[in-house]
Design a protein around this motif. Structure first.
Motif, PDB file in Angstrom:
ATOM      1  N   PRO A  92       5.836 -20.939 -20.024  1.00 23.88           N
ATOM      2  CA  PRO A  92       6.714 -21.195 -21.179  1.00 23.88           C
ATOM      3  C   PRO A  92       6.162 -20.567 -22.448  1.00 23.88           C
ATOM      4  O   PRO A  92       4.950 -20.345 -22.597  1.00 23.88           O
ATOM      5  CB  PRO A  92       6.746 -22.713 -21.296  1.00 23.88           C
ATOM      6  N   PHE A  93       7.059 -20.319 -23.365  1.00 21.31           N
ATOM      7  CA  PHE A  93       6.702 -19.665 -24.619  1.00 21.31           C
ATOM      8  C   PHE A  93       5.701 -20.500 -25.413  1.00 21.31           C
ATOM      9  O   PHE A  93       4.740 -19.984 -25.974  1.00 21.31           O
ATOM     10  CB  PHE A  93       7.970 -19.425 -25.444  1.00 21.31           C
ATOM     11  N   VAL A  94       5.904 -21.818 -25.446  1.00 16.85           N
ATOM     12  CA  VAL A  94       5.017 -22.695 -26.234  1.00 16.85           C
ATOM     13  C   VAL A  94       3.605 -22.644 -25.678  1.00 16.85           C
ATOM     14  O   VAL A  94       2.634 -22.609 -26.438  1.00 16.85           O
ATOM     15  CB  VAL A  94       5.570 -24.136 -26.234  1.00 16.85           C
ATOM     16  N   LEU A  98       0.374 -21.512 -27.878  1.00 19.88           N
ATOM     17  CA  LEU A  98      -0.784 -22.386 -28.060  1.00 19.88           C
ATOM     18  C   LEU A  98      -2.055 -21.756 -27.508  1.00 19.88           C
ATOM     19  O   LEU A  98      -3.130 -21.894 -28.103  1.00 19.88           O
ATOM     20  CB  LEU A  98      -0.531 -23.734 -27.404  1.00 19.88           C
ATOM     21  N   ARG A  99      -1.940 -21.060 -26.391  1.00 18.54           N
ATOM     22  CA  ARG A  99      -3.113 -20.415 -25.821  1.00 18.54           C
ATOM     23  C   ARG A  99      -3.643 -19.315 -26.738  1.00 18.54           C
ATOM     24  O   ARG A  99      -4.850 -19.121 -26.865  1.00 18.54           O
ATOM     25  CB  ARG A  99      -2.759 -19.841 -24.454  1.00 18.54           C
ATOM     26  N   ALA A 100      -2.744 -18.609 -27.383  1.00 17.60           N
ATOM     27  CA  ALA A 100      -3.172 -17.546 -28.285  1.00 17.60           C
ATOM     28  C   ALA A 100      -3.711 -18.110 -29.593  1.00 17.60           C
ATOM     29  O   ALA A 100      -4.614 -17.533 -30.196  1.00 17.60           O
ATOM     30  CB  ALA A 100      -2.004 -16.612 -28.566  1.00 17.60           C
ATOM     31  N   ALA A 101      -3.184 -19.251 -30.044  1.00 17.27           N
ATOM     32  CA  ALA A 101      -3.574 -19.791 -31.348  1.00 17.27           C
ATOM     33  C   ALA A 101      -4.763 -20.740 -31.264  1.00 17.27           C
ATOM     34  O   ALA A 101      -5.355 -21.066 -32.297  1.00 17.27           O
ATOM     35  CB  ALA A 101      -2.387 -20.519 -31.974  1.00 17.27           C
ATOM     36  N   PHE A 102      -5.137 -21.195 -30.072  1.00 18.88           N
ATOM     37  CA  PHE A 102      -6.217 -22.173 -29.957  1.00 18.88           C
ATOM     38  C   PHE A 102      -7.550 -21.678 -30.532  1.00 18.88           C
ATOM     39  O   PHE A 102      -8.208 -22.420 -31.262  1.00 18.88           O
ATOM     40  CB  PHE A 102      -6.391 -22.608 -28.505  1.00 18.88           C
TER      41      PHE A 102
END
Length: 150
Positions: A92-94, A98-102
């Motif tokens: 999913p997009f979310v 989140l994985r990129a922003a963590f």
């Protein structure tokens, strides 16, 4: 349908240009120049929209023709492609966001903690606060008018 609507609007714009040219003969020079510019801009935008729609339709037609050619030449999908598509799960997009922003969030948290550890002023390093623990075992009395008489 969009292209047909734009062509119908083109006749409306040309009628608007004719009406404005007849009406603007009576107006003052500044008003007529501004109104003529607005009508000209409307005509130009309509022309650009028509060109963009025509280009999009041409590219879509080419894509459809290529897809028809590929569908005609390929009668069976290859098993290698099926395996590849099964191996790559669609996340999913979310989750991806989140994985990129963590790591960025983690960095901001560490910076926030470091800022909290830094003293606010030089007074925090003064010697008046350095021996509080030793003085905490006996009461410190402070007399406003000096010690009491003995």
């Amino acid at each position: 349908a969009l292209q047909e609507e734009l062509y119908s609007r083109q006749s409306q714009v040309s009628a608007l240009q004719e009406i404005s040219s007849q009406l603007l003969l009576e107006a003052t020079f500044e008003e007529s120049v501004e109104a003529k510019e607005k009508v000209h801009v409307i005509g130009n935008k309509l022309y650009l929209l028509l060109r963009q729609v025509a280009a999009a339709l041409c590219s879509l037609q080419e894509m459809l023709e290529e897809a028809d050619l590929q569908a005609a030449t390929l009668t069976q999908p290859s098993p290698i492609r099926e395996e590849r598509t099964d191996q790559t799960p669609h996340r999913p997009f979310v989750y991806r966001v989140l994985r990129a922003a963590f790591p960025l969030h983690l960095l901001f948290l560490v910076l926030l903690l470091l800022v909290c550890l830094v003293p606010l002023s030089d007074e925090d390093y003064s010697c008046t606060l350095s021996n509080n623990f030793a003085r905490s075992f006996y009461p410190m009395l402070r007399y406003t008018n000096g010690p009491p008489p003995t």
